[in-house]
Motif scaffolding. Sequence first.
Motif, PDB file in Angstrom:
ATOM      1  N   HIS A 156      -8.625   7.049  -6.132  1.00  0.00           N
ATOM      2  CA  HIS A 156      -8.133   6.225  -6.538  1.00  0.00           C
ATOM      3  C   HIS A 156      -7.017   4.881  -6.613  1.00  0.00           C
ATOM      4  N   ALA A 157      -5.782   6.342  -5.988  1.00  0.00           N
ATOM      5  CA  ALA A 157      -4.941   5.532  -5.597  1.00  0.00           C
ATOM      6  C   ALA A 157      -4.689   4.187  -5.090  1.00  0.00           C
ATOM      7  N   ARG A 158      -5.359   3.913  -4.232  1.00  0.00           N
ATOM      8  CA  ARG A 158      -6.185   2.665  -3.232  1.00  0.00           C
ATOM      9  C   ARG A 158      -6.562   1.476  -4.776  1.00  0.00           C
ATOM     10  N   ASN A 159      -7.438   1.759  -5.326  1.00  0.00           N
ATOM     11  CA  ASN A 159      -7.272   1.282  -7.004  1.00  0.00           C
ATOM     12  C   ASN A 159      -6.649   1.164  -7.786  1.00  0.00           C
ATOM     13  N   LEU A 160      -6.252   1.717  -7.532  1.00  0.00           N
ATOM     14  CA  LEU A 160      -4.453   2.024  -8.637  1.00  0.00           C
ATOM     15  C   LEU A 160      -3.995   0.491  -7.818  1.00  0.00           C
ATOM     16  N   ALA A 161      -3.651   1.221  -6.610  1.00  0.00           N
ATOM     17  CA  ALA A 161      -2.480  -0.005  -6.026  1.00  0.00           C
ATOM     18  C   ALA A 161      -3.325  -1.302  -6.038  1.00  0.00           C
ATOM     19  N   THR A 162      -4.330  -1.698  -5.526  1.00  0.00           N
ATOM     20  CA  THR A 162      -4.893  -3.389  -6.056  1.00  0.00           C
ATOM     21  C   THR A 162      -4.400  -3.498  -7.165  1.00  0.00           C
ATOM     22  N   MET A 163      -4.377  -3.030  -8.077  1.00  0.00           N
ATOM     23  CA  MET A 163      -3.752  -3.827  -9.574  1.00  0.00           C
ATOM     24  C   MET A 163      -2.680  -4.126  -9.392  1.00  0.00           C
ATOM     25  N   GLN A 164      -1.737  -3.563  -8.646  1.00  0.00           N
ATOM     26  CA  GLN A 164      -0.641  -3.798  -8.828  1.00  0.00           C
ATOM     27  C   GLN A 164       0.297  -5.604  -8.571  1.00  0.00           C
ATOM     28  N   ARG A 165       0.797  -5.822  -9.411  1.00  0.00           N
ATOM     29  CA  ARG A 165       1.823  -7.077  -9.500  1.00  0.00           C
ATOM     30  C   ARG A 165       2.901  -6.903  -8.215  1.00  0.00           C
ATOM     31  N   ASP A 166       2.954  -5.972  -8.333  1.00  0.00           N
ATOM     32  CA  ASP A 166       4.163  -6.277  -7.026  1.00  0.00           C
ATOM     33  C   ASP A 166       3.944  -5.813  -6.067  1.00  0.00           C
ATOM     34  N   GLU A 167       3.709  -6.731  -4.375  1.00  0.00           N
ATOM     35  CA  GLU A 167       3.265  -5.959  -3.252  1.00  0.00           C
ATOM     36  C   GLU A 167       3.654  -4.335  -2.825  1.00  0.00           C
ATOM     37  N   VAL A 168       3.074  -3.354  -2.929  1.00  0.00           N
ATOM     38  CA  VAL A 168       3.068  -2.125  -3.109  1.00  0.00           C
ATOM     39  C   VAL A 168       1.992  -1.550  -2.982  1.00  0.00           C
ATOM     40  N   ALA A 169       2.942  -0.477  -1.490  1.00  0.00           N
ATOM     41  CA  ALA A 169       1.668   0.753  -1.246  1.00  0.00           C
ATOM     42  C   ALA A 169       2.272   1.838  -1.378  1.00  0.00           C
ATOM     43  N   PHE A 170       1.104   3.048  -1.376  1.00  0.00           N
ATOM     44  CA  PHE A 170       1.202   3.953  -2.335  1.00  0.00           C
ATOM     45  C   PHE A 170       1.008   4.979  -0.587  1.00  0.00           C
ATOM     46  N   VAL A 171       2.483   6.265  -0.808  1.00  0.00           N
ATOM     47  CA  VAL A 171       2.517   7.121   0.445  1.00  0.00           C
ATOM     48  C   VAL A 171       2.107   7.928   0.283  1.00  0.00           C
ATOM     49  N   ILE A 172       1.377   8.900   0.294  1.00  0.00           N
ATOM     50  CA  ILE A 172       1.314  10.164  -0.134  1.00  0.00           C
ATOM     51  C   ILE A 172       1.285  11.579   0.586  1.00  0.00           C
ATOM     52  N   HIS A 173       2.565  12.056   0.653  1.00  0.00           N
ATOM     53  CA  HIS A 173       3.195  13.446   1.815  1.00  0.00           C
ATOM     54  C   HIS A 173       2.951  14.751   1.174  1.00  0.00           C
ATOM     55  N   ASN A 174       2.246  15.042   0.146  1.00  0.00           N
ATOM     56  CA  ASN A 174       1.848  16.150  -1.168  1.00  0.00           C
ATOM     57  C   ASN A 174       1.070  16.536  -1.513  1.00  0.00           C
ATOM     58  N   LEU A 175       0.056  17.227  -1.444  1.00  0.00           N
ATOM     59  CA  LEU A 175      -1.372  17.786  -1.650  1.00  0.00           C
ATOM     60  C   LEU A 175      -0.958  18.918  -2.631  1.00  0.00           C
ATOM     61  N   PRO A 176      -0.959  19.071  -3.398  1.00  0.00           N
ATOM     62  CA  PRO A 176      -1.495  19.917  -4.291  1.00  0.00           C
ATOM     63  C   PRO A 176      -2.542  21.055  -4.436  1.00  0.00           C
ATOM     64  N   ILE A 177      -3.253  21.522  -3.667  1.00  0.00           N
ATOM     65  CA  ILE A 177      -4.593  21.776  -4.045  1.00  0.00           C
ATOM     66  C   ILE A 177      -4.651  23.700  -4.821  1.00  0.00           C
ATOM     67  N   ILE A 178      -5.933  23.503  -5.229  1.00  0.00           N
ATOM     68  CA  ILE A 178      -6.100  24.708  -5.503  1.00  0.00           C
ATOM     69  C   ILE A 178      -6.193  25.841  -4.536  1.00  0.00           C
ATOM     70  N   ALA A 179      -5.568  26.935  -4.633  1.00  0.00           N
ATOM     71  CA  ALA A 179      -5.303  28.105  -3.715  1.00  0.00           C
ATOM     72  C   ALA A 179      -6.661  28.625  -2.683  1.00  0.00           C
ATOM     73  N   LYS A 180      -6.451  28.429  -1.578  1.00  0.00           N
ATOM     74  CA  LYS A 180      -7.325  28.828  -0.854  1.00  0.00           C
ATOM     75  C   LYS A 180      -8.683  27.531  -0.488  1.00  0.00           C
ATOM     76  N   MET A 181      -8.718  26.141  -0.719  1.00  0.00           N
ATOM     77  CA  MET A 181      -9.537  25.551  -0.898  1.00  0.00           C
ATOM     78  C   MET A 181      -9.143  25.022   0.113  1.00  0.00           C
ATOM     79  N   ALA A 182      -8.129  24.182   0.961  1.00  0.00           N
ATOM     80  CA  ALA A 182      -8.016  23.512   1.667  1.00  0.00           C
ATOM     81  C   ALA A 182      -8.772  24.305   3.048  1.00  0.00           C
ATOM     82  N   ALA A 183      -8.771  25.651   3.138  1.00  0.00           N
ATOM     83  CA  ALA A 183      -9.231  27.158   3.774  1.00  0.00           C
ATOM     84  C   ALA A 183     -11.027  26.603   3.800  1.00  0.00           C
TER      85      ALA A 183
END
Length: 331
Positions: free
Chosen positions: A207-234
């Motif tokens: 969805h981030a990529r889809n949103l980025a393609t719609m932007q009027r300016d030439e921008v990119a989204f860079v994601i640093h943090n992932l909030p995840i329900i506890a233990k789901m990453a493990a």
Amino acid sequence: MDSCVVPLRHGGLSLVQTTDFFYPLVEDPYMMGRIACANVLSDLYAMGITECDNMLMLLSVSQKMSEQDRERVMPLMIRGFRDAAEEGGTSVTGGQTVVNPWIIIGGVASVVCQPNEFIMPDSAVPGDVLVLTKPLGTQVAVNAHQWLDQPERWNKIKLVVSKEEVEQAYQEAMFSMATLNRTAAGLMHRFQAHAATDVTGFGLLGHARNLATMQRDEVAFVIHNLPIIAKMAAISKAYGNIFNLLGGTSSETSGGLLVSLPREQAARFCAEVKGQGSGGGAWIIGIVEKGERGARIIDKPRIIEVQPRGTAAANQENSTSTSPAPGDTLS
């Protein structure tokens, strides 16, 4: 876009409309109805719209169900859908019911708007901050809960999670999916949001990529943090990363809003989402920079373990939920 915007012939108004439907993914029929309604409304909320004029319900009754099961299950799903619509300030005035091999539930949401009532998702600029308003990991939580009764699958994850933790995560996922994004939608106007989408079947990165393609300016989204329900990453890692949760393509259902905000507004936006007691949270997860209308997750993102509500650890998580992305300094 998440919703279609149809200019009307009269008075500079537009019809904003969306539809969505899917199969049940939780055991509670009432909660499934609420989740389905929240998922439909979320497409309006992603455009900063807080009011809905009308909803229709789409319902498929499984031909494999006994008459007794139909009479018990379907009214609960309908009531859950209608209760969530009422919470959103709207009502269900009709729809369509069919008999099918599968249970399906969804709906249509419609509203007539003036231009200042919705935010087109195309104005992110370099320097913006990305905020997410619900934790990730719903697909993993729902599947892990099913695996409790499947020894060959449970054995793959039992070393990294307890049955109690799986049950808590499942409950958190269910209530998160049933939470309306209405509060965040209203705050998008107050804090001058530049673009937003809701995170659902294509996962955060999709969805981030889809949103980025719609932007009027030439921008990119860079994601640093992932909030995840506890233990789901493990769990995801222990099971061979089949969901690609850390890669951002694990499906979500009725997920949070991904919002691009001015940097100086982001921390206050997060605080307000939590402060208004909508049952959700908000986390700063990344930045907007110059680029070629794409999105990416950094190689080693910071995992924010979001503790299930009602647990002792949840209070500690609340104090860190607005932490900035690495390298960011918010004013």
